[in-house]
Scaffold this motif. Structure first.
Motif, mmCIF file in Angstrom:
data_model
loop_
_atom_site.group_PDB
_atom_site.id
_atom_site.type_symbol
_atom_site.label_atom_id
_atom_site.label_comp_id
_atom_site.label_asym_id
_atom_site.label_seq_id
_atom_site.Cartn_x
_atom_site.Cartn_y
_atom_site.Cartn_z
ATOM 1 N N VAL A 434 0.838 -1.205 0.000
ATOM 2 C CA VAL A 434 0.000 0.000 0.000
ATOM 3 C C VAL A 434 0.870 1.251 0.000
ATOM 4 N N ILE A 435 1.887 1.240 0.833
ATOM 5 C CA ILE A 435 2.779 2.403 0.930
ATOM 6 C C ILE A 435 3.593 2.565 -0.347
ATOM 7 N N ALA A 436 3.928 1.462 -0.992
ATOM 8 C CA ALA A 436 4.629 1.535 -2.277
ATOM 9 C C ALA A 436 3.813 2.335 -3.283
ATOM 10 N N VAL A 437 2.512 2.087 -3.329
ATOM 11 C CA VAL A 437 1.638 2.828 -4.246
ATOM 12 C C VAL A 437 1.606 4.307 -3.867
ATOM 13 N N GLU A 438 1.522 4.587 -2.567
ATOM 14 C CA GLU A 438 1.511 5.997 -2.145
ATOM 15 C C GLU A 438 2.811 6.698 -2.520
ATOM 16 N N LEU A 439 3.926 6.025 -2.386
ATOM 17 C CA LEU A 439 5.205 6.636 -2.749
ATOM 18 C C LEU A 439 5.253 6.994 -4.232
ATOM 19 N N ILE A 440 4.699 6.120 -5.081
ATOM 20 C CA ILE A 440 4.631 6.421 -6.514
ATOM 21 C C ILE A 440 3.768 7.663 -6.747
ATOM 22 N N ALA A 441 2.600 7.682 -6.092
ATOM 23 C CA ALA A 441 1.677 8.800 -6.274
ATOM 24 C C ALA A 441 2.279 10.102 -5.741
ATOM 25 N N ALA A 442 2.853 10.048 -4.561
ATOM 26 C CA ALA A 442 3.409 11.263 -3.953
ATOM 27 C C ALA A 442 4.579 11.799 -4.764
#
Length: 502
Positions: A434-442
């Motif tokens: 989940v955090i991996a996806v947020e890092l991409i988005a951020a």
């Protein structure tokens, strides 16, 4: 590293988890020898003592003749080697063996020094017994997993030698080790105890520590990507509440955002009054999660050096007392709180991603792609994050509130600690995704604000993300980028202050 079971720290356990070589210190070996001599005296004196010269569980009232004591211990191990499921990961098995050494090294279990040396030899030769992950209910000890460990030393089951699994008898020959022959009480001392549950829970804890640190980094990066406010992280707010986790999280987030050109660009004249909860309530939610992780760490550190087999020997008096230290309820509660904390860490992260990909909420291009319509951008990575969060919600139901009687009702309440631990590990891995996806988005959101730069600390995190997944202008195959970032999270993403549980 020399292990002193009377003084175990979380930092030592972290080093053991990552593979630091270790063995019991000389004082522990002396205590082991003293306790073994006490068992010899008890047997010679003819006293009936549970686990030394009696049957087990419901058969505790059956006295076993001296000439059958070796047979008793062998049968105990073989009969209890009844696990199922995928093997425990090698690093968890290794940690379990080290924890067993710590427990035995307290000198209240009655095993001979030769047993300790056999366990040391497995570690020295990187030979890990193949231990099924299912079969323990976390009371009367982790009987099945620890029996598989012991059976391997006796030449039964399988041993993984430097990554290659083979029959235990063959492995022992290859390693130059003779099959272990157990003496009185040794089988029970080896299989009673919470070491499997505790090793699994520590695996979840240390993975969770890394997930938590990455979530702090991702959360701060998302605040800047949103052109959010750092005012909610003002230390004065958190100090008035007084919760220690909240105070620490607020300070970290405030420091991560310090010096951001993006943040400074909208301090005056910004029409927004408040950011969504998933952004501005990070200290409150993440801080509460941190407090749970800290409490779990304290419990598991104590458990790592505890005497948890049965009966417990007091060599100075040649007395063995039956009790219940093998009941893993403290470990079960700790593992469940780790699971709940990490479930919320992932849930908060997914909500921030959802905001960033929504142009109505973020003011950024739809799904963070400039050519939306022809391109879907981060539409489906966010869906994957949502799926992982939903899975974690199901997994987070506490195993510790369940129980089922075993051993013909003699063991009528059990902890389910290993189940709690395995669920917590899976939640940690899901949250990392989940955090991996947020890092991409951020990171993509930060790129849209160029030439304005984020803070120096967040620039380092942004660069680390970009080393794995480049900025995207059009759709591409996402799974590999996401998996690589998930592994980056599980490997430890620094937030700049050397974050670690204490």
């Amino acid at each position: 590293m020399k292990l002193d079971p009377t003084s175990v720290s979380l930092e030592q356990l972290r080093l053991l988890w990552i593979g630091t070589d270790a063995r019991l210190d000389d004082a522990s070996m002396q205590r082991v020898a003293t306790a073994a001599a006490s068992v010899d005296r008890i047997v010679a004196g003819g006293e009936t003592v549970y686990g030394v010269n009696t049957g087990f569980g419901l058969l505790a009232n059956t006295r076993i003749p001296d000439e059958r004591l070796a047979e008793l211990q062998t049968n105990l191990i073989l009969s209890h080697s009844a696990g199922l499921g995928e093997p425990l990961p090698r690093h968890v098995t290794r940690l379990m063996i080290l924890l067993k050494l710590l427990g035995l090294g307290r000198g209240h279990s009655g095993v001979r020094p030769i047993v300790i040396e056999a366990l040391h030899a497995l570690l020295d030769k990187d030979a890990m017994p193949v231990i099924p992950s299912q079969g323990s209910v976390g009371a009367s000890g982790d009987l099945a997993p620890l029996a598989h460990m012991t059976a391997a030393l006796m030449g039964h089951g399988s041993i993984d030698v430097t990554g290659i699994a083979m029959p235990a008898e063959e492995a022992l020959q290859k390693l130059g080790m003779a099959p272990l022959e157990l003496g009185p009480k040794e089988g029970l001392a080896l299989i009673n105890g919470t070491q499997a549950s505790t090793a699994i829970a520590l695996d979840a804890l240390f993975l969770g520590e890394r997930v938590f640190a990455a979530a702090l980094a991702a959360g701060a990066l998302s605040v800047d990507a949103l052109k959010g406010s750092s005012k909610p992280f003002d230390p004065r707010i958190s100090e008035l509440r007084g919760q220690p986790g909240q105070i620490r999280v607020a300070a970290i987030l405030h420091a991560l955002l310090d010096g951001s050109e993006i943040l400074a660009s909208h301090k005056s004249g910004c029409p927004k009054v408040q950011d969504p909860y998933s952004f501005r309530c990070q200290p409150q939610v993440m801080g509460a999660a941190l407090d749970l992780l800290q409490n779990a760490a304290r419990t598991l550190t104590i458990e790592a050096g505890a005497v948890t087999d049965n009966p417990i020997l007091f060599p100075d008096e040649d007395v063995a007392i039956s009790g219940g230290n093998f009941h893993a309820q403290p470990v079960a509660f700790a593992a469940d709180t780790i699971a709940m904390a990490l479930c919320e860490v992932g849930s908060l992260s997914e909500r921030r991603t959802s905001v960033l990909v929504d142009p109505k909420m973020s003011g950024l291009p739809p799904f963070l792609t400039e050519d939306s319509g022809a391109n879907s951008g981060l539409m489906i990575p966010q869906v994957t994050a949502a799926a992982l969060v939903s899975e974690n919600k199901s997994l987070a139901f506490p195993a510790s509130v369940d129980s089922i009687p075993t051993s013909a009702g003699q063991e009528d309440h059990v902890s389910m600690a290993p189940i709690a631990g395995r669920k917590a590990v899976q939640i940690a891995r899901n949250a990392a995704g989940v955090i991996a996806v947020e890092l991409i988005a951020a990171a993509q959101g930060i790129d849209f604000h160029a030439p304005l730069k984020t803070s120096a600390k967040l620039q380092k995190i942004h660069a680390k993300v970009r080393s794995v997944t480049p900025r995207f202008g059009s759709d591409r195959y996402w799974a590999d980028d996401m998996a690589a970032l998930q592994q980056l999270v599980l490997g430890g993403v620094s937030v700049g202050d050397g974050f670690a549980l204490s």
